[in-house]
Each structure stands twice: as C-alpha cells, then as structure tokens.
Design a protein around this motif. Structure first.
Motif, PDB file in Angstrom:
ATOM      1  N   LEU A  92     -10.089  27.949 -24.790  1.00 56.47           N
ATOM      2  CA  LEU A  92      -9.435  28.251 -23.426  1.00 56.47           C
ATOM      3  C   LEU A  92      -9.805  29.975 -23.330  1.00 56.47           C
ATOM      4  O   LEU A  92      -9.200  30.635 -24.156  1.00 56.47           O
ATOM      5  CB  LEU A  92      -7.935  27.901 -23.509  1.00 56.47           C
ATOM      6  N   ILE A  93     -10.388  30.084 -22.186  1.00 58.36           N
ATOM      7  CA  ILE A  93     -10.901  31.639 -21.969  1.00 58.36           C
ATOM      8  C   ILE A  93     -10.001  31.938 -20.763  1.00 58.36           C
ATOM      9  O   ILE A  93      -9.899  31.364 -19.503  1.00 58.36           O
ATOM     10  CB  ILE A  93     -12.292  31.691 -21.499  1.00 58.36           C
ATOM     11  N   THR A  94      -9.200  32.938 -20.743  1.00 58.60           N
ATOM     12  CA  THR A  94      -8.525  33.749 -20.078  1.00 58.60           C
ATOM     13  C   THR A  94      -8.875  34.957 -19.625  1.00 58.60           C
ATOM     14  O   THR A  94      -9.301  35.781 -20.333  1.00 58.60           O
ATOM     15  CB  THR A  94      -6.932  33.671 -20.562  1.00 58.60           C
ATOM     16  N   GLY A  95      -8.408  35.605 -18.237  1.00 61.21           N
ATOM     17  CA  GLY A  95      -8.721  36.895 -18.196  1.00 61.21           C
ATOM     18  C   GLY A  95      -8.602  36.693 -16.565  1.00 61.21           C
ATOM     19  O   GLY A  95      -8.401  35.850 -16.012  1.00 61.21           O
ATOM     20  N   GLU A  96      -8.620  38.299 -16.103  1.00 60.57           N
ATOM     21  CA  GLU A  96      -8.271  38.453 -14.646  1.00 60.57           C
ATOM     22  C   GLU A  96      -9.547  38.047 -13.974  1.00 60.57           C
ATOM     23  O   GLU A  96     -10.536  37.847 -14.351  1.00 60.57           O
ATOM     24  CB  GLU A  96      -8.246  39.807 -14.287  1.00 60.57           C
ATOM     25  N   THR A  97      -9.451  37.777 -12.668  1.00 59.00           N
ATOM     26  CA  THR A  97     -10.522  37.409 -11.649  1.00 59.00           C
ATOM     27  C   THR A  97     -11.634  38.706 -11.777  1.00 59.00           C
ATOM     28  O   THR A  97     -11.286  39.955 -11.784  1.00 59.00           O
ATOM     29  CB  THR A  97     -10.302  37.383 -10.317  1.00 59.00           C
ATOM     30  N   GLY A  98     -12.818  38.338 -11.930  1.00 58.83           N
ATOM     31  CA  GLY A  98     -13.896  39.140 -12.199  1.00 58.83           C
ATOM     32  C   GLY A  98     -14.373  39.655 -13.453  1.00 58.83           C
ATOM     33  O   GLY A  98     -15.245  40.535 -13.646  1.00 58.83           O
ATOM     34  N   THR A  99     -13.674  39.378 -14.431  1.00 50.35           N
ATOM     35  CA  THR A  99     -13.868  39.564 -15.752  1.00 50.35           C
ATOM     36  C   THR A  99     -15.254  39.155 -16.498  1.00 50.35           C
ATOM     37  O   THR A  99     -15.793  39.707 -17.495  1.00 50.35           O
ATOM     38  CB  THR A  99     -12.807  39.749 -16.740  1.00 50.35           C
ATOM     39  N   GLY A 100     -15.641  38.117 -15.945  1.00 45.48           N
ATOM     40  CA  GLY A 100     -16.847  37.599 -16.656  1.00 45.48           C
ATOM     41  C   GLY A 100     -16.677  36.222 -17.443  1.00 45.48           C
ATOM     42  O   GLY A 100     -17.325  36.132 -18.689  1.00 45.48           O
ATOM     43  N   LYS A 101     -15.607  35.504 -17.168  1.00 44.44           N
ATOM     44  CA  LYS A 101     -15.251  34.452 -17.991  1.00 44.44           C
ATOM     45  C   LYS A 101     -16.343  33.371 -18.269  1.00 44.44           C
ATOM     46  O   LYS A 101     -16.504  32.789 -19.257  1.00 44.44           O
ATOM     47  CB  LYS A 101     -13.964  33.707 -17.486  1.00 44.44           C
ATOM     48  N   GLU A 102     -17.065  33.191 -17.053  1.00 41.26           N
ATOM     49  CA  GLU A 102     -18.262  32.347 -17.447  1.00 41.26           C
ATOM     50  C   GLU A 102     -19.502  32.745 -18.246  1.00 41.26           C
ATOM     51  O   GLU A 102     -19.897  31.848 -19.170  1.00 41.26           O
ATOM     52  CB  GLU A 102     -18.600  31.910 -15.899  1.00 41.26           C
ATOM     53  N   LEU A 103     -19.531  33.926 -18.327  1.00 38.84           N
ATOM     54  CA  LEU A 103     -20.619  34.479 -19.194  1.00 38.84           C
ATOM     55  C   LEU A 103     -19.909  34.347 -20.801  1.00 38.84           C
ATOM     56  O   LEU A 103     -20.674  34.082 -21.682  1.00 38.84           O
ATOM     57  CB  LEU A 103     -20.514  36.163 -18.915  1.00 38.84           C
ATOM     58  N   VAL A 104     -18.607  34.495 -20.851  1.00 37.39           N
ATOM     59  CA  VAL A 104     -18.002  34.126 -22.197  1.00 37.39           C
ATOM     60  C   VAL A 104     -18.278  32.499 -22.631  1.00 37.39           C
ATOM     61  O   VAL A 104     -18.860  32.345 -23.655  1.00 37.39           O
ATOM     62  CB  VAL A 104     -16.715  34.598 -22.322  1.00 37.39           C
ATOM     63  N   ALA A 105     -18.054  31.901 -21.665  1.00 40.27           N
ATOM     64  CA  ALA A 105     -18.477  30.594 -21.812  1.00 40.27           C
ATOM     65  C   ALA A 105     -19.901  30.241 -22.037  1.00 40.27           C
ATOM     66  O   ALA A 105     -20.109  29.377 -23.052  1.00 40.27           O
ATOM     67  CB  ALA A 105     -17.999  29.539 -20.708  1.00 40.27           C
ATOM     68  N   ARG A 106     -20.835  30.797 -21.564  1.00 48.39           N
ATOM     69  CA  ARG A 106     -22.188  30.615 -21.751  1.00 48.39           C
ATOM     70  C   ARG A 106     -22.561  31.003 -23.026  1.00 48.39           C
ATOM     71  O   ARG A 106     -23.531  30.382 -23.783  1.00 48.39           O
ATOM     72  CB  ARG A 106     -23.065  31.200 -20.544  1.00 48.39           C
ATOM     73  N   ALA A 107     -21.811  32.227 -23.363  1.00 51.37           N
ATOM     74  CA  ALA A 107     -22.101  32.746 -24.836  1.00 51.37           C
ATOM     75  C   ALA A 107     -21.662  31.838 -26.071  1.00 51.37           C
ATOM     76  O   ALA A 107     -22.390  31.611 -26.910  1.00 51.37           O
ATOM     77  CB  ALA A 107     -21.492  34.312 -24.969  1.00 51.37           C
ATOM     78  N   VAL A 108     -20.604  31.285 -25.787  1.00 43.50           N
ATOM     79  CA  VAL A 108     -20.111  30.159 -26.665  1.00 43.50           C
ATOM     80  C   VAL A 108     -21.016  29.179 -26.744  1.00 43.50           C
ATOM     81  O   VAL A 108     -21.508  28.855 -27.914  1.00 43.50           O
ATOM     82  CB  VAL A 108     -18.630  29.755 -26.355  1.00 43.50           C
ATOM     83  N   HIS A 109     -21.614  28.747 -25.937  1.00 45.28           N
ATOM     84  CA  HIS A 109     -22.421  27.415 -25.781  1.00 45.28           C
ATOM     85  C   HIS A 109     -23.945  27.953 -26.656  1.00 45.28           C
ATOM     86  O   HIS A 109     -24.516  27.345 -27.272  1.00 45.28           O
ATOM     87  CB  HIS A 109     -22.658  27.082 -24.290  1.00 45.28           C
ATOM     88  N   ALA A 110     -24.265  29.005 -26.203  1.00 46.36           N
ATOM     89  CA  ALA A 110     -25.511  29.658 -26.531  1.00 46.36           C
ATOM     90  C   ALA A 110     -25.543  29.849 -27.876  1.00 46.36           C
ATOM     91  O   ALA A 110     -26.533  29.691 -28.531  1.00 46.36           O
ATOM     92  CB  ALA A 110     -25.852  30.762 -25.731  1.00 46.36           C
ATOM     93  N   GLN A 111     -24.418  30.114 -28.522  1.00 49.21           N
ATOM     94  CA  GLN A 111     -24.388  30.401 -30.014  1.00 49.21           C
ATOM     95  C   GLN A 111     -23.995  29.264 -30.833  1.00 49.21           C
ATOM     96  O   GLN A 111     -23.817  29.301 -32.052  1.00 49.21           O
ATOM     97  CB  GLN A 111     -23.358  31.500 -30.259  1.00 49.21           C
ATOM     98  N   SER A 112     -23.747  28.099 -30.266  1.00 45.16           N
ATOM     99  CA  SER A 112     -23.255  26.839 -30.999  1.00 45.16           C
ATOM    100  C   SER A 112     -24.340  25.917 -31.078  1.00 45.16           C
ATOM    101  O   SER A 112     -25.411  26.132 -30.789  1.00 45.16           O
ATOM    102  CB  SER A 112     -22.252  26.035 -30.084  1.00 45.16           C
ATOM    103  N   GLY A 113     -23.936  24.833 -32.034  1.00 54.74           N
ATOM    104  CA  GLY A 113     -25.028  24.050 -32.424  1.00 54.74           C
ATOM    105  C   GLY A 113     -25.697  23.142 -31.425  1.00 54.74           C
ATOM    106  O   GLY A 113     -26.351  22.194 -31.327  1.00 54.74           O
ATOM    107  N   ARG A 114     -24.800  23.068 -30.198  1.00 48.53           N
ATOM    108  CA  ARG A 114     -25.038  22.444 -28.757  1.00 48.53           C
ATOM    109  C   ARG A 114     -25.820  23.276 -28.120  1.00 48.53           C
ATOM    110  O   ARG A 114     -26.055  22.778 -26.749  1.00 48.53           O
ATOM    111  CB  ARG A 114     -23.771  22.039 -28.167  1.00 48.53           C
ATOM    112  N   ALA A 115     -26.476  24.267 -28.285  1.00 47.88           N
ATOM    113  CA  ALA A 115     -27.044  25.064 -27.340  1.00 47.88           C
ATOM    114  C   ALA A 115     -28.542  24.370 -26.801  1.00 47.88           C
ATOM    115  O   ALA A 115     -28.824  24.926 -25.895  1.00 47.88           O
ATOM    116  CB  ALA A 115     -27.584  26.453 -28.203  1.00 47.88           C
ATOM    117  N   GLY A 116     -28.976  23.466 -27.270  1.00 46.58           N
ATOM    118  CA  GLY A 116     -30.192  22.940 -27.069  1.00 46.58           C
ATOM    119  C   GLY A 116     -29.720  21.849 -25.972  1.00 46.58           C
ATOM    120  O   GLY A 116     -30.551  21.124 -25.574  1.00 46.58           O
ATOM    121  N   GLN A 117     -28.789  21.513 -25.854  1.00 51.41           N
ATOM    122  CA  GLN A 117     -28.010  20.357 -24.913  1.00 51.41           C
ATOM    123  C   GLN A 117     -27.597  20.972 -23.534  1.00 51.41           C
ATOM    124  O   GLN A 117     -27.080  22.131 -23.574  1.00 51.41           O
ATOM    125  CB  GLN A 117     -27.184  19.555 -25.610  1.00 51.41           C
TER     126      GLN A 117
END
Length: 539
Positions: free
Chosen positions: A221-246
C-alpha cells in the motif's frame, strides 16, 4: 604540473580503492583530484545506459545537472567521445553544441560568458565495455590547448575506471539481476516512462524499502500526497520484482463508474449487462503472473471491496454474469492519498480489506521534505523541455534556484513539473531577453529562467518568505490580529522581522532543538535551518 603534484593528487585515490567509502564520496574525491590536475572549470562523470547518459557526479556544474538525462542522439559531442574510445579534445570553435552551455557554475558571469569554449573528455571502460564518460569543460578558449593535458587525462582515465568499478560494483550486480529477471525491459526514459529520482535521506530510505519489498510477493500500500509520484514507486516495485517480465496492469479506481467497476476488475460474459456484446477478461486476468496497480484505491465502494477480498485471499474470481471460477496469480499494489485508517474508523472502508492491502506500507515523502532533491528534479524537467522544444540550453538563474528551494510545494513533484514547463514558455515568449543569442537561428542558444518566469508576482518567493508565511496560520493560538503592523521599511522587512521573532521564540521554548522547533512550526528541519541562516538566527 610537476610529478610531485601528480602524485599528491593520485596517491590518495589509490588508497581510497581499498577503503569502504560511500559511492558519492568516492566519486567526489575522484573529480576533485582531476580538477587539481587539469585546469577545468567543471568536470562530470556520466554513466551510459542504453541511448542515455546519466550524470552521477559533478564538480563545478550547477546542481540541477544531476537530474538531467542526455540522449546521445541529441548531443553529438557525447556521441563522438564514445565513438573515439579514447581521450579527445574539441576545438574551441567547434560548431557542435555543448551539453553544458549555461550549466557551468557562473560565479557572477553574464549570460554572454556562459558558453563552454574548451572541452575534452574520455570514455571509461568496465569489463571491456564503455561504462560512461569523464568530461572537462572550461569557459576560457584554449584552456586545454597543451597536448600534455590530453595525455594526462588519458592516463587518469585508467585510475578513474578503477574507482568507478569499485564504487559501482553493487549497483552493477543489481542491474544485472534486474536484467536477468526482465530481459525485454529497456531504460525507463527510452520507453517513455519516468524513474524515481532523489538523493535526499527520505528518498534513499524509500529506495531501500522498495528494494526490500520488491523481492517478495507481499501486497503493498503506497500512501502519499497528490503529485508525489506514487505510480513511479509502484512501477519501481514491479521492475525490481521477480514478476518484472510479466505485465503491470494499472487501473484508476476513482475514474470508474460504480456500475463498471466489477466488469473492469473481474471481466464479464456476453449479456451480463446492457452493452455486453462479447465476453471480456478483467484487469485481474490481464495481470495474471504479473502485478495489478490499484490507484486511488480508497475510492472503491464497500460492495466492491467485499468482492475484492476473495480475490486477494484465494486468487479466485468470477466474471460478471458467470458462475465459472477463474484462478489468477497476481501481486496487488495499491495507492491512495487518503488516510485509509481513518476511513476504516469512519466506516468508509472495510477493516479486513484495508489490512489485506496494507501488508507492506510505503510512504512517499512530499517534496517539501526532500529539499535537496528540488533542483535535481528541476534539472530533469528542464532537460525534458529543452529536448521537446529543441533548445540549445536551458538553465535557472540564482534567483530561480533560490525560489524553488524555498517554496512549499503543495502540489509536490507534479507542481514542479508544470511550473518548469510554464516558465520555459514564458521565457521563450520574451525573446532573447536574458538569453544568449543563437548561432544562425531565431531562438536563443541558452534560455535562462528567472524567478519572475516561475511565478507571477513572485517577489515573496524570491525572498524565501512564502513557505514560512503560509505555515504560520496553522500555529496554535495565532490569529490574524496577532500580525504586526507593516514597518516603515516595507512589507519584506516586516515579514522577515516577524519570522525572526517567531523562529527565535520557538527555538528558545525548545532549548535550541531544531527538530522540536520544526515540528512546532510545521516545517521540515532542513528548511527551518536554511530560513534561520537567512534571517541571521543562531541556536
């Protein structure tokens, strides 16, 4: 340059190779040693990543340079250095645009003196492949005319490569691990995606947390104010995970009508509702073996939350209008700018649903708590605008840098991005005023942004008073009638005097503790200390 001077500069670097130093400190020492050997106004170390060059260390360049990303196709000097494979110098009258025009720390020079007039550089090799570039620039023509300068740089490049290899070993291993998990993925910028940027303590901690949780399959669960870049954090989690190729499938829960949420998430069969002319899979099935990102998850209704619970618990779902079950293997990342714990207490969110999402919480810091990242991010957006508008150079003057550092940023990184884009258009609309002339073109070669471009009527922001004044109404017991009358010297002096009294009183109450005073004044500690220095306050 005598042999003794060369040894004095090089020997400490050789000793550093065996020391356990932070990467930034190791690279800072490298560039400082180079500037003692060669008479450069600015030096930079850039890492090659596909078709991009990323500055990782600078000395003598403005701070926002670290946030810039240079595409090789747009910077022929960088491309030539990489192609040469060895140290080379560009003639002072070279027609090729210099990427650092306007970015050398000017120390009071006029805009006409900000062009780089002499530069050279070399490729750094790692494992037989080009790792990046080491560049040196001077504002004075002929500074590197001595052939010995080029020979010295070539010799120094071997030591620089060893230093870089030591500093980057962990980074390279991490990159290789990510590449092995996701061989098809490219550089984020190359595919139109952005990346997490920031060297502030808050962002370094967030990066550590992202790397830690990415290795698992836990819900985030990513929390933060509007405009802080929560989607970028979600993409970073996915990119560094074992599911990155999916696949990473995103859905904005706030943008979906209530009658379509189930269909979007779970899919539907033909005839399930008016307009359902064919069977369709939902976002969960599309994210099978990958990641589903639920943005603005706090906007989901209670009935939908109840139906999502089953999928989160067992991976079982039914398409709308169907009795057949489907099994999905999906990692869920959710994001919100709301206080979901408060929503649970108010009955707007199910407690069991909240706890299913909040297995590993990540909090994205607001920009006002990342003051050292503001100029870095500004540099990133400046280079984006320079590339998009095909400008020769784009820079911030000292007033603009100060205004950015003292602003409150209620809209966070998104506000900064839009602010820079507007300011560039404003600067272009005024023609060549404050900008260096182009060579044979109608547009200025270097466009300089001032505080007046960033904000209309921005005198208060230039003075650095806007953040403190904005925060003061929230102080306990402070009413409008408590504000002092304007001093004869003017508004700015009156505001400074009021701020000085306010900060001094808070420090006195807390026995000189910056942290306690910052909490009381509802400011970031670093911002408070910077304000105090400007006001002449000592603890």
């Amino acid at each position: 340059m005598t042999t003794s001077n060369i040894l004095n500069a090089v020997i400490p670097l050789v000793a550093d190779l065996a020391q356990d130093l932070p990467e930034r400190e190791r690279l800072r020492r490298l560039l400082a040693a180079l500037r003692t050997l060669l008479p450069a106004d600015a030096v930079a170390l850039l890492r090659l990543d596909g078709e991009w060059l990323h500055p990782v260390a600078i000395d003598g360049l403005v701070p926002d340079t670290l946030g810039r990303r240079f595409r090789l196709a747009e910077h022929p000097r960088f491309a030539q250095l990489l192609a040469a494979g060895q140290a080379m110098r560009f003639a002072p009258d070279s027609p090729l645009p210099d990427p650092y025009d306007g970015l050398v720390a000017n120390h009071g020079q006029t805009i006409a003196h900000l062009h780089v007039h002499d530069c050279m550089g070399c490729v750094l090799q790692a494992g037989g492949l080009p790792w990046g570039l080491l560049t040196l620039d001077a504002l004075e023509p002929g500074r590197f005319a001595d052939p010995a300068s080029l020979a010295l740089l070539q010799a120094f490049s071997n030591l620089a490569a060893a230093t870089v290899a030591t500093a980057e070993r962990v980074h390279q291993l991490a990159q290789l691990a990510r590449s092995a998990r996701a061989p098809a993925s490219g550089h984020p910028a190359a595919s139109g995606e952005r990346e997490m940027l920031g060297h502030s303590p808050a962002m370094r901690q967030l990066a550590k947390d992202v790397a830690l949780v990415a290795a698992s399959d836990l819900s985030v669960l990513i929390t933060g104010e509007t405009g802080t870049g929560k989607e970028l954090v979600a993409r970073a989690v996915h990119a560094q995970s074992g599911r990155a190729g999916q696949p990473l499938i995103s859905i904005n829960c706030a943008a979906l009508p209530d009658n379509l949420v189930e269909s979007e998430l779970f899919g539907h069969v033909r005839g399930a509702f008016t307009g359902a002319l064919s069977e369709r899979s939902g976002k969960f099935e599309q994210a099978h073996h990958g990641t589903l990102f639920l943005d603005e998850v706090g906007e989901l209704s209670l009935p939908v939350q109840a139906k999502l619970l089953r999928v989160l618990q067992s991976g079982q779902l039914q398409r709308l209008g169907s009795d057949r079950e489907h099994h999905v293997d999906v990692r869920v990342i959710a994001a919100t700018n709301r206080d979901l714990a408060e929503d649970v207490r108010a009955g707007r969110m199910r407690a069991d649903f909240y706890h299913r999402l909040n297995v590993y919480p990540l909090s994205v810091p607001p920009l006002r708590e990342r003051d050292s990242d503001v100029l870095l991010l500004a540099g990133y957006f400046l280079e984006e605008n320079r590339s998009r508008l095909q400008l020769g150079g784009l820079r911030l003057d000292a007033g603009a840098q100060s205004a950015l550092l003292t602003h409150d940023w209620p809209g966070n990184v998104r506000e900064l991005e839009h602010l820079i884009s507007r300011a560039v258009l404003k600067a272009l609309s005024r023609g060549n005023t404050g900008s260096a002339p182009a060579r044979g073109g109608s547009r200025p070669r270097i466009v300089t942004l001032g505080a007046h471009d960033l904000w209309d009527g921005g005198s208060a922001r230039e003075a650095g008073t806007a953040p403190a004044v904005a925060a003061s109404p929230a102080l306990p017991g402070l009413a409008v009638t408590d504000l002092p009358a304007a001093a004869p010297a003017g508004l700015r002096e009156a505001v400074a005097a009021y701020e000085r009294d306010l900060v001094s009183a808070s420090l006195a109450r807390h026995h000189g503790s910056w942290a306690a005073a910052a909490r009381e004044l509802q400011m970031d500690r670093a911002n408070l200390q910077r304000l105090a220095r400007r006001l002449g306050i000592r603890r």
